[in-house]
Design an enzyme around this catalytic site. Sequence first.
Site, PDB file in Angstrom:
ATOM      1  N   SER A  10       0.744  -1.171   0.094  1.00 34.85           N
ATOM      2  CA  SER A  10      -0.039  -0.110   0.124  1.00 34.85           C
ATOM      3  C   SER A  10       0.771   1.185   0.179  1.00 34.85           C
ATOM      4  CB  SER A  10      -0.943   0.028   1.026  1.00 34.85           C
ATOM      5  OG  SER A  10      -0.170   0.158   2.279  1.00 34.85           O
ATOM      6  N   CYS A  72       2.146  -6.503   2.144  1.00 29.53           N
ATOM      7  CA  CYS A  72       1.269  -5.766   2.986  1.00 29.53           C
ATOM      8  C   CYS A  72       0.155  -6.418   3.846  1.00 29.53           C
ATOM      9  CB  CYS A  72       0.419  -4.911   2.010  1.00 29.53           C
ATOM     10  SG  CYS A  72      -1.010  -3.866   2.781  1.00 29.53           S
ATOM     11  N   ASN A  73       0.128  -6.204   5.157  1.00 27.86           N
ATOM     12  CA  ASN A  73      -0.589  -6.959   6.234  1.00 27.86           C
ATOM     13  C   ASN A  73      -1.915  -6.924   5.565  1.00 27.86           C
ATOM     14  OD1 ASN A  73       0.836  -8.684   8.134  1.00 27.86           O
ATOM     15  ND2 ASN A  73       2.035  -6.844   8.071  1.00 27.86           N
ATOM     16  N   THR A 184       4.696  -4.558   8.605  1.00 27.02           N
ATOM     17  CA  THR A 184       5.967  -4.367   7.887  1.00 27.02           C
ATOM     18  C   THR A 184       6.669  -3.330   8.407  1.00 27.02           C
ATOM     19  OG1 THR A 184       4.773  -2.936   6.180  1.00 27.02           O
ATOM     20  CG2 THR A 184       5.113  -5.434   5.812  1.00 27.02           C
TER      21      THR A 184
END
Lengths: 270, 270
Positions: A10, A72-73, A184
């Site tokens: 993102s 990206c989580n 992250t």
Amino acid sequence: MQQAIAVLDSGVGGLTVVKEVMRQLPREKILYFGDTARTPYGPRNAEEVITFTREIVDYLVQYKPKMVVIACNTATAVALEDIRSRVDLPVVGVINPGARAAVGRTKTGVVGVIGTEGTIKSGAYESALKRLSPSVEVISRACPSFVPLVEDGNFSSSETYDTVSNSLFPLRNSTMDCLILGCTHYPFLADTISEVMGSEVVLINSAEETAREISTILHVNKELVGRGEVPVHQFFCSGDPRKFQDIAQAWLGEQIRLTPVVWQVPHIGA
Amino acid sequence: MQQAIAVLDSGVGGLTVVKEVMRQLPREKILYFGDTARTPYGPRNAEEVITFTREIVDYLVQYKPKMVVIACNTATAVALEDIRSRVDLPVVGVINPGARAAVGRTKTGVVGVIGTEGTIKSGAYESALKRLSPSVEVISRACPSFVPLVEDGNFSSSETYDTVSNSLFPLRNSTMDCLILGCTHYPFLADTISEVMGSEVVLINSAEETAREISTILHVNKELVGRGEVPVHQFFCSGDPRKFQDIAQAWLGEQIRLTPVVWQVPHIGA
């Protein structure tokens, strides 16, 4: 031409995964996309995150990568399975590698997870952990104050220590022996987190573990590059390229010893 | 019927990998073959080890496993590539997972490897490490006295401490921060090795790391078993089944809480 590992995020957080890939697989070429025009994904609804992730993956697959990494989580929690069903390439997220490492290393069977509110609320780590090993006990905690500290470059001040200490205080009174850094940005705070949690708690760095799994998959698929290759990485972003370039330079500088060339992709995120 | 993970070894050492798979992937079914009639493989020439490994793999693939694991350092060093080119299944050895974990965890870039004379002489760990990261410095040492200690169940006596201490003494005066236990027997000596090397040296347990990579590959291939499966493992050996059964019971007892049923395969190793 060398086929690249496509990494998307993102924004800039996924650069911690890039840094680990550069360290663990120094011969591999990386194609990175940071959706800086639309960051953060955390507050967006699932449909929107899936749409954005698809859009970026569609852009990156034009370059014929050998693998897609969702670094990206939030996007991993929401869009990983969608992307896996859409592209005919190995697709790796950042949640399963951390979960797998924790299941591998815990002796007490009690694993902690910290992340943004979105990631913790999604329950994605807990379900990844339980899917691997149903008997693992999971203690989760959202730490919304950590990302701003990292983005301010505030890694080890006394204010940082106090913030980290207050956030993690409820986790200290348990038999947890592994703590997953489920965002992250958090590896930048690893020293402070470790100081607060004590040396008996192993910190699981999702970026490091994701790079490790990338290495495993490329090896099994016989796609690791050979000797002598010198990769030329490519960076794309949807927002201001100069701002992205400054951060990438600061975060990756030691690894790349070059100013990254960043291309803005105007039709994405406009 | 649930497809199994086929694990093979020259004898009983590969049971440390089985134990880790049971711990990290408790729902997965295991098919184990120990070539106890022809153990050890270490002193045999490469051609013979390749022939034996092919023979066992041919036997195990009749059961239509989803993956083949060569849980023996000697066979991995010599026969992995041959088996990978012969069977249309993912084939995992025990050397690359340890090498990959070490590259992931070292900060100083200096990695130690201990193993049997055959493994160390083959240079297999060194080449796996250098293939991943050319700048890693590797310090190797054969520890021929360790396997007999483990096979005698002598894990933590003062004699064991002295033997381990003498063998590892030359490794202590370095900036090494990771030490790969490059033999399936060594995890039993981990506490003593750690006491000798000091807490600043991370021990890389090849069995643990191999199980982790098995998990990664099954996940990416969408072949992890679902909820609710209760695996029934199968054990085969080429030598005396009662002797094998006693050791398997002792090593795995805690995990399986059952006496393993061991089948002797008379046409192999006769």
